[in-house]
Scaffold this active site. Structure first.
Site, short mmCIF file in Angstrom:
data_model
loop_
_atom_site.label_atom_id
_atom_site.label_comp_id
_atom_site.label_asym_id
_atom_site.label_seq_id
_atom_site.Cartn_x
_atom_site.Cartn_y
_atom_site.Cartn_z
N THR A 35 40.20 39.68 43.44
CA THR A 35 40.74 38.48 44.09
C THR A 35 40.01 38.20 45.41
O THR A 35 40.02 37.07 45.87
CB THR A 35 42.24 38.65 44.38
N GLY A 120 31.30 57.56 43.61
CA GLY A 120 31.47 56.93 42.30
C GLY A 120 32.93 56.80 41.89
O GLY A 120 33.23 56.32 40.81
N GLY A 122 35.16 54.89 43.22
CA GLY A 122 35.72 53.57 43.48
C GLY A 122 36.55 53.52 44.74
O GLY A 122 37.40 52.65 44.90
N SER A 124 34.99 53.32 47.66
CA SER A 124 34.12 52.59 48.59
C SER A 124 33.54 53.44 49.72
O SER A 124 33.66 53.12 50.90
CB SER A 124 34.85 51.39 49.19
N SER A 125 32.89 54.53 49.32
CA SER A 125 32.20 55.34 50.33
C SER A 125 31.10 54.52 51.00
O SER A 125 30.78 54.73 52.17
CB SER A 125 31.62 56.60 49.69
N SER A 126 30.54 53.55 50.27
CA SER A 126 29.45 52.75 50.87
C SER A 126 29.97 51.88 52.00
O SER A 126 29.37 51.84 53.09
CB SER A 126 28.76 51.91 49.80
N GLU A 158 25.78 44.68 52.67
CA GLU A 158 25.89 45.07 51.24
C GLU A 158 25.34 43.93 50.36
O GLU A 158 24.61 44.16 49.40
CB GLU A 158 27.37 45.32 50.93
N ASP A 170 36.75 46.04 50.92
CA ASP A 170 36.49 47.46 51.17
C ASP A 170 36.23 47.72 52.65
O ASP A 170 36.76 48.67 53.23
CB ASP A 170 35.27 47.92 50.35
N TYR A 220 30.08 42.81 37.31
CA TYR A 220 30.74 42.34 38.54
C TYR A 220 30.19 40.98 38.93
O TYR A 220 30.92 40.02 39.17
CB TYR A 220 30.52 43.36 39.66
C1 GLA Z 1 34.70 46.26 44.39
C2 GLA Z 1 34.22 45.30 45.47
C3 GLA Z 1 35.40 44.63 46.19
C4 GLA Z 1 36.38 44.03 45.20
C5 GLA Z 1 36.72 45.04 44.09
C6 GLA Z 1 37.56 44.43 43.01
O1 GLA Z 1 35.37 47.34 44.98
O2 GLA Z 1 33.42 45.98 46.42
O3 GLA Z 1 34.93 43.66 47.11
O4 GLA Z 1 35.89 42.84 44.66
O5 GLA Z 1 35.55 45.58 43.50
O6 GLA Z 1 38.80 44.07 43.49
#
Ligand code: GLA
Length: 385
Positions: A35, A120, A122, A124-126, A158, A170, A220
């Site tokens: 979203t 990996g 999910g 968001s370590s980056s 990013e 993130d 994505y």
């Molecule tokens: C990844 C992206 C986020 C978001 C999610 C899905 O984590 O980095 O910005 O779009 O996917 O909600």
């Protein structure tokens, strides 16, 4: 292990300098997936799992960077910035480039990076690394920077340097996280509100599938394009449509026949997920965790059947929990095609459930399942000078 202490010792012994230490956490997202880039709402929080970076100015005009977790060194100057095939330095280089674009030249610096955000998974370590680097460099070189600018820099870095068209969730969660509170972020205005997450005797648990399917980033970007195609069509039919945030379910249904069916169902998912999130926040306000949990399952079903970003491993783990009395809700978390599921589970039942789901997952998928119990903590901060 005390990670910040460990890497500051490495820093002092490698560079003979006392460093600045920065912590920036990985995030979870309770509900509101895919979203953010549609100008919608998200409900993330920062966790106890974090990336740490030590920083000091270099004395020889060259940057010396060290990734402690894989003993990898990287040296560079900062005059011409080029993406590195090593990958991890790109998150730092991208931030340096953003400072340069804002008119701040960054002197060469040394750093050591480490963390316990599962790679990996999910979480968001980056984004955490980008926020840690930006916040740390601003403090080290006395550049005025507020957290909102930090999150925008991290997202642009990013998008432009790393090449992933991610939204802002993130970085925002990593930077703005608050102990025991989730953040309801409006990705259109960037207005946000903290909600206390009182889980009583429940606990947030992530189950890590151990897979990251290779189509994750291409799909994505495809989803983003599909949403844009939906917006472009609606703009020819209605006024004042800038994103799917401006679209209601009723409006979509009115124009359904003009849509390509696939684009329609993608847009419908996004519109429904925004509605679901707003209703879920009302559940939290009322302390109705049970209904909140049911909405998590609703979110997963939408991601699986309508947005089609789940995978068999994620679906297996979510479906396993549906007959477990101790689980209030579960769903895939993040971009999809692997990574973790997020679950709200009765704390005293977690270990028993993990034992059973781990065994079943091994038999069904031939993979080892990992579990992370997470707590909700503060966002990006300087640990010491
Ligand atoms: C990844 C992206 C986020 C978001 C999610 C899905 O984590 O980095 O910005 O779009 O996917 O909600």
């Amino acid at each position: 292990m005390n990670i910040p202490l460990h890497i500051s010792q490495i820093h002092e012994s490698r560079f003979n300098q006392k460093p600045l230490i920065v912590r920036s956490p990985g995030r979870i997202n309770l509900i509101g997936e895919h979203t953010d880039y549609n100008n919608g709402f998200v409900l993330p929080a920062a966790t106890d799992k974090a990336i740490y970076i030590t920083l000091s100015a270099s004395t020889d005009a060259t940057c010396h960077w060290f990734a402690a977790d894989f003993s990898d060194e990287f040296t560079t100057t900062l005059d011409v910035l080029q993406p590195s095939p090593k990958n991890w330095p790109n998150y730092l280089l991208g931030i340096v480039e953003q400072f340069q674009k804002m008119g701040h030249s960054i002197p060469a610096f040394n750093c050591v990076v480490s963390g316990d955000v599962p790679a990996g998974g999910g979480m968001s370590s980056s984004a955490a690394l980008e926020c840690a680097t930006g916040w740390g460099l601003a403090h080290l070189f006395n550049i005025p920077l507020d957290k909102l600018t930090l999150t925008r820099m991290a997202q642009r870095s990013e998008n432009e340097f790393v090449g992933l068209q991610c939204g802002i969730m993130d970085m925002f969660a990593s930077a703005f996280g608050k102990h025991n509170e989730v953040i309801r972020l409006d990705c259109r205005s960037l207005d946000y509100e903290y909600f206390p997450l009182d889980l009583a005797d429940y606990q947030i648990v992530l189950f890590d599938t151990g897979v990251k399917h290779s189509l994750a980033s291409s799909e994505y970007n495809t989803r983003r394009q599909e949403c844009e195609a939906g917006v472009a069509l609606l703009q020819t039919l209605e006024s004042d449509i800038h994103s799917l945030r401006d679209v209601s379910e009723e409006m979509l249904l009115t124009h359904q026949r003009k849509f390509d069916p696939l684009i329609f169902v993608r847009c419908l998912y996004v519109v429904q997920e925004n509605e679901r999130l707003l209703a879920a926040c009302e559940d939290l306000k009322r302390g109705d965790l049970e209904t909140f949990g049911q909405r998590m399952y609703g979110s997963h079903n939408g991601l699986r059947d309508m947005y089609e970003v789940s995978c068999k491993e994620l679906d297996y783990l979510v479906s396993f929990t549906t007959t477990e009395k101790s689980v209030l809700g579960a769903r895939m978390m993040g971009g999809g095609f692997g990574g973790c599921t997020i679950n709200i589970i009765k704390a005293d039942a977690v270990d028993d459930l993990f034992e059973r789901i781990q065994k079943a997952y091994k038999i069904a998928m031939g993979l080892d399942l990992k579990m992370y119990k997470v707590s909700i903590e503060d966002g990006t901060s300087i640990l010491s000078v």
